[in-house]
Structures are given as C-alpha cells and as structure tokens.
Design a protein around this motif. Structure first.
Motif, PDB file in Angstrom:
ATOM      1  N   VAL A   1      -9.398  -4.385 -13.031  1.00 21.43           N
ATOM      2  CA  VAL A   1      -7.979  -4.725 -13.181  1.00 21.43           C
ATOM      3  C   VAL A   1      -7.813  -6.233 -13.017  1.00 21.43           C
ATOM      4  O   VAL A   1      -8.366  -6.839 -12.098  1.00 21.43           O
ATOM      5  CB  VAL A   1      -7.111  -3.975 -12.158  1.00 21.43           C
TER       6      VAL A   1
ATOM      7  N   ARG B   1       0.834  -1.204   0.000  1.00 16.38           N
ATOM      8  CA  ARG B   1       0.000   0.000   0.000  1.00 16.38           C
ATOM      9  C   ARG B   1       0.870   1.255   0.000  1.00 16.38           C
ATOM     10  O   ARG B   1       1.876   1.335   0.713  1.00 16.38           O
ATOM     11  CB  ARG B   1      -0.896  -0.015   1.242  1.00 16.38           C
TER      12      ARG B   1
ATOM     13  N   ASP C   1       1.818   0.767  -6.349  1.00 15.32           N
ATOM     14  CA  ASP C   1       0.412   0.902  -5.973  1.00 15.32           C
ATOM     15  C   ASP C   1      -0.138   2.260  -6.410  1.00 15.32           C
ATOM     16  O   ASP C   1      -1.253   2.356  -6.948  1.00 15.32           O
ATOM     17  CB  ASP C   1       0.277   0.740  -4.450  1.00 15.32           C
TER      18      ASP C   1
ATOM     19  N   VAL D   1      -5.784   3.795 -13.202  1.00 11.70           N
ATOM     20  CA  VAL D   1      -7.227   3.514 -13.141  1.00 11.70           C
ATOM     21  C   VAL D   1      -8.014   4.815 -13.040  1.00 11.70           C
ATOM     22  O   VAL D   1      -8.995   5.031 -13.761  1.00 11.70           O
ATOM     23  CB  VAL D   1      -7.533   2.589 -11.949  1.00 11.70           C
ATOM     24  N   ALA D   2      -7.569   5.716 -12.128  1.00 19.60           N
ATOM     25  CA  ALA D   2      -8.296   6.976 -11.932  1.00 19.60           C
ATOM     26  C   ALA D   2      -8.255   7.847 -13.177  1.00 19.60           C
ATOM     27  O   ALA D   2      -9.184   8.631 -13.422  1.00 19.60           O
ATOM     28  CB  ALA D   2      -7.701   7.735 -10.742  1.00 19.60           C
TER      29      ALA D   2
ATOM     30  N   GLU E   1      -4.226  -3.604  -3.395  1.00 14.21           N
ATOM     31  CA  GLU E   1      -5.668  -3.479  -3.604  1.00 14.21           C
ATOM     32  C   GLU E   1      -5.926  -3.611  -5.090  1.00 14.21           C
ATOM     33  O   GLU E   1      -5.242  -2.973  -5.897  1.00 14.21           O
ATOM     34  CB  GLU E   1      -6.160  -2.124  -3.104  1.00 14.21           C
ATOM     35  N   LEU E   2      -6.859  -4.448  -5.459  1.00 19.76           N
ATOM     36  CA  LEU E   2      -7.128  -4.678  -6.870  1.00 19.76           C
ATOM     37  C   LEU E   2      -8.345  -3.861  -7.283  1.00 19.76           C
ATOM     38  O   LEU E   2      -9.483  -4.214  -6.968  1.00 19.76           O
ATOM     39  CB  LEU E   2      -7.373  -6.166  -7.119  1.00 19.76           C
ATOM     40  N   PRO E   3      -8.126  -2.735  -7.977  1.00 23.52           N
ATOM     41  CA  PRO E   3      -9.265  -1.907  -8.387  1.00 23.52           C
ATOM     42  C   PRO E   3     -10.177  -2.659  -9.339  1.00 23.52           C
ATOM     43  O   PRO E   3      -9.779  -3.621  -9.999  1.00 23.52           O
ATOM     44  CB  PRO E   3      -8.596  -0.716  -9.087  1.00 23.52           C
ATOM     45  N   ALA E   4     -11.402  -2.204  -9.408  1.00 19.00           N
ATOM     46  CA  ALA E   4     -12.390  -2.841 -10.292  1.00 19.00           C
ATOM     47  C   ALA E   4     -11.911  -2.791 -11.736  1.00 19.00           C
ATOM     48  O   ALA E   4     -11.403  -1.770 -12.200  1.00 19.00           O
ATOM     49  CB  ALA E   4     -13.730  -2.127 -10.157  1.00 19.00           C
TER      50      ALA E   4
ATOM     51  N   ARG F   1      -3.137   2.973  -9.177  1.00 17.81           N
ATOM     52  CA  ARG F   1      -4.342   3.747  -8.892  1.00 17.81           C
ATOM     53  C   ARG F   1      -4.471   4.963  -9.810  1.00 17.81           C
ATOM     54  O   ARG F   1      -5.574   5.334 -10.223  1.00 17.81           O
ATOM     55  CB  ARG F   1      -4.343   4.171  -7.423  1.00 17.81           C
TER      56      ARG F   1
END
Length: 812
Positions: free
Chosen positions: A56, A23, A28, A35-36, A51-54, A32
């Motif tokens: 991915v 994290r 990481d 993705v963002a 953390e696996l974002p939606a 993010r």
C-alpha cells in the motif's frame, strides 16, 4: 455502445482511502479488508495510516498520486469531506464511498451543510457518492471488499442492495453460513446521491448478476426507483424486503407512503416482496428455477390427508387456488386410488410407492386446470423417501410446469432432499412453507405479466370525455372550490360512463362495490376497489397504480385475492364484470390526465347488466404543480401520446413515427437483423448480427420517463415495418445520450434528419438541456447529419476512432 458509468466504481483500477489514521476506525478496517480481499490494483492511503499494509502506498494528498484512481473510500471527519470530494473531482475519480463515520447528523429532511457541500463538489466533477452512512461496496469477482464489515462476500450471482449497513453485515454472515455468494453488495446508507434506481440499472445489465435482493426502509422519489426496478425485473428476478410496514418511519415520523401502495408499485414493476432476510435468499433461489409458473392453480399430491389439508388451508389464506382436477385426470386416477381419494388434495394413501407417486404427479402436471404440483411425503414406515424423490424428479423431466416438494421430517428424508437439490427442484420441510414458495412463484409470474403491459394511447372516443372532465375540474378551481358539487360530480362520473343511481328513474339493484382514488405521498394516484359493505367501503381492496389498460385491469380483477367477487358464484355476470372493468379504465384515464383531481370516492358503485351506477360520491381538487409537467404526478409515466407524426415522401410512401412499445420486439429484432453489416457496425460499434434477449428487452421495454425511442414505420402487406429508430436515454436529469440508425434502403431521403429533429423537440420538452453521443469517425454521413442539426463534433482523445457529438438545447 458506451460502458455503464458505474463500471469504474464497481470494478476500479485503483483505490484511494482517506481517514485510515486510527486503529480499528472504519477507514482502517476498510483498508485492511481491501488488502485482505486480494484487490489487484494499486491501493493508496491519503494522509496518515494506523498501519500501512505491504504493497500500500501512502501520500499526503490525492494530487501527488500518479495514474488514475477510480474509487475513493472517505472515512474522514465530516468537515473535511467537501474538500476531499473536491480533490476527487479534480482527479476525475469516478466514485466515492462516504463511510459511516464521515457523515454528520442527517435527518429526514435536507442534508447537513457538509453533506450538501460535498454533493455540490461531486456534481461539478462528475464524482458519484455512495452514502453517507454507507458500510461500503463489495464486488467479489473483482476481488474488491471495500467494506468495514467483519465478514467478506464469496463470489456468486446475487446482487444485494441495502439502505441498512447492519443488514448488509448480517446478510454477509448469514450467507457465508449457507454458502451463498454475491455478484455485488452495495450499502446505500443515506443515499445522498446514488440511490436504488441507478444501482438497479447497473445490476440489470451486469452479466455476473442473476438475481437482485433489495432491503428498503424509505424512498425519496418513486420515479427513479421504479425506473431502475422495472428494468432489472424485466431481465432477472428481484426480491424486496421493506421495513416499516406497520410502524413509524425514520425518527418516529409517519411513513411517507402507504404499504399497499408500495405493494402495488412492486407488482407493476415485476418484483416480489418477502417479509424476512431468510425468505429473501430462499426466494432468490426459488425464482431461479428453470420452469416458470403460468398461473396460481396448485395440485397437492400427498400420502397423508393431514399435510394435504394443511397445504389447502395455507393456499386459501394466500389466494392460491387448489383447483378441482379435470374429469379426464380423475378417470385416469382410477387405477391408482379409490374414488373417494380422487380429489385435490390427492391422497395417495400411506402405502404409496414411488411408481404411484410418479404416475399421479405426471397426471396432475398434464391436467389443464393445474399450473404446478406440490408433492408431499410423510415418512411412514412403508415409505421410500429417496426412491420416491427420484420418481418425482423423473416425472418432472420434459415438462414445462414446476414442481415444489415437501418431504416432511429430517433424518429419514435427508438423502431425498439431496436428490431434489441435484435436480434443482425446490424442497421444503412443511406444507405451509411449500405453499408459501409456490405463492411467491405465482406472484412473480403475475407481476411479470403486469410489467409487460404498457398502456397504449387513449382511444379516440375517450379523448372528448377526458377533455370535458378537465374543463369541469379547472372551472371548479377557477371559482376557488376544493371540492366538486353534486352536479359537477354527476358530470365527472358521466365522463367515465358512470350513471347517477338516483337519476336512473327506477330502483337499480346489482353487485355493490366501491372505488377510491387517492393521492399517495410517494407514488401519486392510487386506485383501490373492492366489495362494498352496508356502511360503505369495506373488506379487502385491490390496489393499483395508474395508468391501467384492459389487460392490467383484467389481471388485477381476475387474479386478486378477491377474484371470487367477480364471478357468477360471487354474484356478477360476465357483462357486469366487463362493465366494471371499463369503468376502471375510464377512471385510470381521468386521474392520469388530470393532476388536479386529488381524491375521488364512489361508494357504493352498483353494477347491473352492462351499466355502472353511483349511489354516493365525493371528490376533492387542487391546482396542479406547474413545474411537474403533464405526468409529473404519476409514479409510472404513461405511453407518450404527445409524440408522433405522419408524412408522405415524394415517392408516395407514408411514414409514421411513434414511440416504441414492448410488442415491437419482433419488429425491432427483424430491423436490426436486416441492416447491412456496415450499418450495424456504425450503430453498435461491435460485431453484431442479432440483438441478444437482454438488448431486445432493453430497447423495447423502455421507461418513458428517462428514455424515448422513436420508430419510423411504413406499411407493407398490411403490416408495420420499421425503417429507422432514434433514441435518447438520460444519463443525468439534464443530459441524454442519443443514437440513430436508418435502414440502408431508406437512407438519403431525409428520414433521419426529420426523425432526429422530433427526438430533439421531445427531449427539450422533457427538460433535457444537453444531448451527447459518439459516432465512428468513418461514419461520414452520420457526422454530416449531426453537423446540419447543430451538434458540435470533436475527436475523442481516448479513442481516436470515435467522434464525440454534443448539442445544447437551452435557448434553442
């Protein structure tokens, strides 16, 4: 025409992220941000993810992934990087960003073992590496934010390339507050593989990029940097911030190159330099103004004497000329201001209304002694800032000269500044800042003139002088000497037309100057000249990188900050200036052709009449580096005089072959225009009637170090006419892409074969070991020619209409 190899890196179809297991780690954060940012292609995490974002996908190894992956983000421990890069090479990944946490301790020398192993693995599979110590890559219009900065870049037209990740993050934050957008943001980091030159080449040809900003700390090699910089600056403004101007280099080491040599290199490349980040962005916007500057003569129009004097003082400090107004302009000003005010700066007095401003600005714009106008307004009680701004904008319409505005104050001039923004007229809050802006425009115009000059071949009568100087220097080295004797110096100087003052037999008087030729650690030979003092070289020097031609020398001599030295008031007649300029040309030829000449200082140089005399000189020599080649000691490759031929066709026509020059642009455009539709289709593989401006610049203003274009010419009505062109462009140090086209009426007469053999010989002589290219399958005559020349030919598995050609040059 092939897409640039960086297309897959800057606009990837799919991304894989390594090292996102912790994290808030760089991996990481990058994941993010990707993705963002709304990246629309597949996103994969290889290994663990904090953390696996939606949306991915996670996999244990790159080999498990289905489909193509164009870009890898590597934020894994240093020891694992070679293996990851090797896996990327096996999957034909185009590029990999090596994030900050992924690099070991890399000093100013050789890379550490992990980095070296990664570089080797990448080279085997054609993977390009960005970093180590890169904070990533952003391409806003492609919705790509592969960085671990806290901010994101908005879409725009500025390309930012930086060695410093901290500056990238700061620039993104600063730009967001000022609503500035980017076409690309590239953090080079330690630049183990991808460096400034290649990124500049990509951005030069990128239609989304309208200007380029560079933050430079250190350079490893001058040639690739200047090659990319010259290409980019030919097509769009390039602004540079260079750190370490006065201090030490990396890890306290001394700078590898002198700062004035760096400035001289930027000047020859057509770029401009500023001192800070805020000025960097201001310069990019300023250089995008639609009216270019043609010179450095400024007229200042003001309603107050004080601001006008401040502007004149700053102009004098920067070498900007506040020129006397022409007599016709002064006469026309009779109706506007009293005689005592009709000078430059032009004081319109405190009661100046919009109509007076408009008339005065229009008169100054029409003055032949003026290249631009600075309009200044102090908000007196009777001033009308907004209406006067409208008047200045109206005066600018239809003209070709730029206007810079300075509406002083804040609240009272706020609406006026909005008028200038809407009209795209640059506006500044102080006279000094406005003059700084104009000086930047003038510097850019001057550097663009230098960029467009390509020194031609040596004049035939100069070659014997160079040969004599070469024999002299090599004889001294053969005797084990590292310095030339007084007698050898006299002969060396005589080769460039400099006479010995003591041997002249009489007291020679005249303007005393100095000339120093030195060897910069990065940029090679550097020529410095200026006025001599009583104790030897003194005062400000003009600095230049050879090769020089007459036009470049005249620009340097007559537009530098010491230009007044070379005028009648400065003590020099026109014949004396011309004699000194010939001397500089001769010295440029000598240092270009003699890599063994390491240092030459002549002080003083006495110019009298049309003769140049030396009163004192010294020179040092050293053996040339054999593997460097004829011009390996120079940052800018001279015009290749060693390539060319003449022959007569059976019908009597004489064919001349030589390398292309910038002044061939009109001839090249006409050649392409007159090709048949079929011939243009075979050459460019797209529907094309005319070469675009960008294509024409790209084809004629070439860098002879990394590319070569040989034109075949015949004479028609006393003028050269192009009938064929063959060219290569390096894609890496040992490989070049080739192309050829022959005018329809001249095909089938052996011209293409002979021209291509010349191109092959030139490529081999420059260390290229493999030639490759593409030919349309239907172009049977070109394929037959390639087969006769020894090329291997195979169908392109991805494009059945294309055939891939390849020729190995090693051992041929």
């Amino acid at each position: 025409m092939r897409p640039h190899p960086f297309v897959r890196v800057f606009a990837p179809r799919a991304i894989a992220v390594f090292g996102a297991g912790e994290r808030e780690s760089p991996g990481d954060l990058i994941l993010r941000n990707v993705v963002a940012g709304g990246f629309e292609g597949p996103i994969h995490v290889v290994g663990e993810a904090a953390e696996l974002p939606a949306g991915v996908r996670r996999c244990a190894s790159l080999a498990e992934l289905e489909g193509e992956v164009d870009l890898a983000i590597v934020a894994a421990p240093p020891a694992s990087i070679p293996e990851i890069v090797g896996a990327c090479a096996e999957r034909h990944v185009a590029g990999a960003v090596i994030a900050a946490s992924a690099s070991g301790s890399v000093g100013p020398g050789e890379p550490d073992p992990d980095a070296a192993a990664a570089l080797l693995a990448a080279a085997r599979g054609g993977v390009r590496l960005l970093g180590p110590n890169s904070v990533g890559l952003a391409r806003p219009d492609a919705r790509l934010n592969a960085t671990f900065t806290s901010g994101s870049a908005s879409p725009g037209s500025i390309g930012l390339v930086s060695q410093s990740g901290a500056l990238c993050a700061t620039a993104l934050d600063w730009a967001a507050a000022h609503r500035i957008g980017f076409s690309a943001v590239v953090s080079l980091g330690d630049a183990l593989d991808v460096d400034f030159g290649e990124v500049l080449e990509y951005l030069a040809l990128d239609p989304a990029t309208k200007s380029v900003l560079l933050y430079v700390e250190t350079l490893r090699a001058a040639r690739p940097f200047l090659s990319g910089l010259r290409l980019a600056a030919r097509l769009k403004p390039v602004v540079v911030v260079k750190a370490g101007r006065h201090g030490a280099g990396a890890d306290g080491a001394p700078p590898a190159s002198s700062d004035d040599a760096f400035d001289a290199a930027l000047a020859r490349a057509g770029a401009v330099r500023v001192e800070s980040m805020d000025r960097m962005f201001a310069a990019a916007r300023l250089l995008a103004t639609p009216r270019p500057v043609s010179g450095n003569r400024l007229a200042v129009v003001t309603n107050a004497r004080g601001p006008g004097l401040l502007a004149a003082d700053r102009a004098d400090e920067l070498g900007v000329v506040v020129a006397p107004l022409a007599d016709a302009t002064r006469t026309a000003l009779d109706a506007l201001v009293p005689e005592s005010a009709r000078s430059n700066p032009l004081d319109l007095l405190g009661d100046a209304d919009p109509a007076r401003y408009r008339s005065a600005v229009e008169l100054c714009l029409g003055d032949p002694n003026v290249d631009a106008v600075l309009a200044v307004l102090a908000p007196y009680a009777r001033s009308l800032p907004a209406e006067t701004a409208d008047a200045v904008v109206a005066a600018s319409r239809g003209g070709s000269k730029p206007i810079v505005a300075c509406w002083m104050g804040e609240e009272l001039v706020r609406s006026a500044r909005a008028r200038f923004v809407e009209a795209r007229l640059p506006d500044f809050s102080s006279p000094e800042a406005a003059v700084d802006a104009f000086a930047l425009l003038a510097s850019h115009a001057r550097n663009q003139r230098l960029l467009r000059q390509v020194p031609g071949p040596l004049a035939p009568d100069a070659i014997p002088h160079v040969d004599r100087a070469r024999e002299l220097v090599r004889a001294a080295l053969a005797r084990g000497h590292d310095r030339l004797t007084a007698a050898e110096l006299r002969r060396l100087l005589a080769a460039v037309g400099i006479r010995d003052r003591d041997a002249a037999g009489q007291r020679v008087t005249g303007t005393e100057l100095f000339v120093r030729v030195g060897r910069d650690a990065l940029f090679g030979p550097v020529i410095r000249f200026g006025r001599a003092s009583a104790s030897g070289p003194g005062g400000e020097a003009v600095v230049a990188l050879p090769p020089l031609d007459t036009a470049i020398i005249q620009t340097l001599v007559r537009t530098s900050r010491i230009a007044s030295v070379f005028t009648a008031p400065g003590g020099m007649t026109a014949p004396e200036v011309a004699a000194f300029e010939r001397t500089l040309w001769g010295l440029s030829a000598i240092v270009s052709e003699l890599p063994e000449l390491r240092e030459l200082e002549i002080a003083p140089v006495v110019v009298s009449g049309d003769e140049v005399y030396a009163s004192g000189a010294r020179a040092s020599v050293a053996p040339a580096v054999p593997e460097a080649g004829r011009y390996g000691h120079m940052a800018i490759h001279p015009y290749p005089t060693d390539v060319g031929e003449r022959w007569r066709l059976p019908g009597g026509d004489t064919i001349t072959v030589r390398p292309i020059r910038p002044e061939d642009a009109e001839m090249e455009a006409s050649f392409v225009r007159n090709l048949s539709e079929n011939a243009r289709h075979f050459r460019f593989m797209i529907a094309l009637r005319e070469l675009t401006r960008e294509m024409l610049i790209r084809f004629t203003q070439i860098d002879y170090d990394r590319e070569l274009a040989l034109v075949a010419l015949v004479e028609r009505e006393g003028k050269e006419t192009q009938i064929a062109v063959a060219r290569y462009a390096r894609t890496d140090p040992e490989t070049a892409h080739v192309a050829i086209v022959v005018a329809d009426a001249w095909q089938g007469r052996g011209i293409g074969a002979r021209l291509f053999r010349m191109l092959i010989a030139a490529a081999r002589a420059r260390g290229i070991t493999r030639l490759e290219g593409e030919v349309l399958h239907e172009n049977t005559s070109a394929l037959a020619l390639m087969e006769r020349l020894g090329f291997s030919i195979r169908r392109d598995p991805e494009s059945p209409d294309l055939c891939l050609i390849e020729l190995g040059l090693a051992g041929r």
